[in-house]
Design a protein around this motif. Structure first.
Motif, mmCIF file in Angstrom:
data_model
loop_
_atom_site.group_PDB
_atom_site.id
_atom_site.type_symbol
_atom_site.label_atom_id
_atom_site.label_comp_id
_atom_site.label_asym_id
_atom_site.label_seq_id
_atom_site.Cartn_x
_atom_site.Cartn_y
_atom_site.Cartn_z
ATOM 1 N N GLY A 2 1.168 -2.731 2.667
ATOM 2 C CA GLY A 2 2.434 -2.739 1.950
ATOM 3 C C GLY A 2 2.828 -1.336 1.542
ATOM 4 O O GLY A 2 2.077 -0.375 1.747
ATOM 5 N N GLY A 3 3.981 -1.229 0.960
ATOM 6 C CA GLY A 3 4.440 0.075 0.530
ATOM 7 C C GLY A 3 5.505 -0.015 -0.534
ATOM 8 O O GLY A 3 6.206 -1.015 -0.652
ATOM 9 N N ILE A 4 5.604 1.016 -1.305
ATOM 10 C CA ILE A 4 6.662 1.186 -2.290
ATOM 11 C C ILE A 4 7.422 2.433 -1.864
ATOM 12 O O ILE A 4 6.819 3.488 -1.646
ATOM 13 N N PHE A 5 8.709 2.302 -1.745
ATOM 14 C CA PHE A 5 9.533 3.418 -1.296
ATOM 15 C C PHE A 5 10.521 3.752 -2.396
ATOM 16 O O PHE A 5 11.363 2.923 -2.760
ATOM 17 N N CYS A 6 10.395 4.930 -2.943
ATOM 18 C CA CYS A 6 11.195 5.339 -4.097
ATOM 19 C C CYS A 6 12.193 6.416 -3.697
ATOM 20 O O CYS A 6 11.797 7.474 -3.198
ATOM 21 N N ILE A 107 4.642 5.195 -1.274
ATOM 22 C CA ILE A 107 3.256 4.892 -1.623
ATOM 23 C C ILE A 107 2.820 3.742 -0.721
ATOM 24 O O ILE A 107 3.370 2.644 -0.796
ATOM 25 N N LEU A 108 1.876 4.023 0.151
ATOM 26 C CA LEU A 108 1.420 3.049 1.137
ATOM 27 C C LEU A 108 0.014 2.582 0.776
ATOM 28 O O LEU A 108 -0.816 3.384 0.340
ATOM 29 N N PHE A 109 -0.268 1.295 0.981
ATOM 30 C CA PHE A 109 -1.612 0.810 0.684
ATOM 31 C C PHE A 109 -1.932 -0.437 1.493
ATOM 32 O O PHE A 109 -1.042 -1.096 2.014
ATOM 33 N N THR A 110 -3.228 -0.689 1.617
ATOM 34 C CA THR A 110 -3.701 -1.891 2.300
ATOM 35 C C THR A 110 -4.561 -2.691 1.337
ATOM 36 O O THR A 110 -5.187 -2.137 0.440
ATOM 37 N N CYS A 111 -4.575 -3.990 1.524
ATOM 38 C CA CYS A 111 -5.372 -4.885 0.688
ATOM 39 C C CYS A 111 -5.953 -5.985 1.574
ATOM 40 O O CYS A 111 -5.413 -6.301 2.634
ATOM 41 N N ASN A 112 -7.052 -6.574 1.099
ATOM 42 C CA ASN A 112 -7.721 -7.618 1.861
ATOM 43 C C ASN A 112 -7.065 -8.984 1.708
ATOM 44 O O ASN A 112 -7.161 -9.827 2.580
ATOM 45 N N ASN A 113 -6.404 -9.228 0.552
ATOM 46 C CA ASN A 113 -5.765 -10.521 0.333
ATOM 47 C C ASN A 113 -4.561 -10.364 -0.590
ATOM 48 O O ASN A 113 -4.351 -9.312 -1.186
ATOM 49 N N PHE A 114 -3.791 -11.437 -0.700
ATOM 50 C CA PHE A 114 -2.557 -11.385 -1.471
ATOM 51 C C PHE A 114 -2.819 -11.098 -2.945
ATOM 52 O O PHE A 114 -2.080 -10.342 -3.579
#
Length: 139
Positions: A2-6, A107-114
């Motif tokens: 996911g990512g947050i774009f500001c 700000i970009l990131f990865t996660c294993n679950n919701f």
């Protein structure tokens, strides 16, 4: 993933001169270099002129000292802004990757679950929000 774009609206207008000068020193710009930057951003004044060509009237505001902001449309403006927000990545957790470019921040990131994604994004937004409040508070 996911990512947050500001898109940081009016961020050039919120730069506190004293904070910026202290950051310039922190990054090793001292002496004449620091003085050059200080003279570029501090003790600047502005006023607004309105020239009505139809009836040949001109109106002008009073001169006002600029206490916040870096000059926009200049070569140094974006560079000074990057120096100003360069410490933003310190408030971002280790699972995220910040990408800073002038007044746009991603700000970009990865996660294993919701659930992990949700917790990380809430924490991240809280930290970033607090950082911005400290940087843009008017003294």
């Amino acid at each position: 993933m996911g990512g947050i774009f500001c898109g940081l609206t009016k961020v050039f207008d919120c730069v506190d001169h004293d904070i910026l000068i202290s950051k310039i020193e922190k990054y090793g710009i001292i002496g004449k270099g620091k003085e050059l930057f200080q003279s570029y951003i501090k003790d600047r004044y502005l006023r607004v002129l309105i020239d009505n060509k139809t009836n040949h009237n001109t109106a002008a505001s009073n001169w006002a000292m600029i206490k916040l902001a870096v000059p926009q449309g200049s070569v140094l403006g974006p560079a000074l802004l990057v120096l100003y927000i360069k410490d933003l990545p310190a408030v971002i957790n280790q699972k995220a990757i910040p990408v800073l470019f002038a007044d746009n921040t991603s700000i970009l990131f990865t996660c294993n679950n919701f659930m992990e994604f949700h917790v990380n994004i809430e924490t991240l937004l809280g930290n970033v929000n607090m950082w911005f409040k400290k940087k843009t508070s008017f003294h």
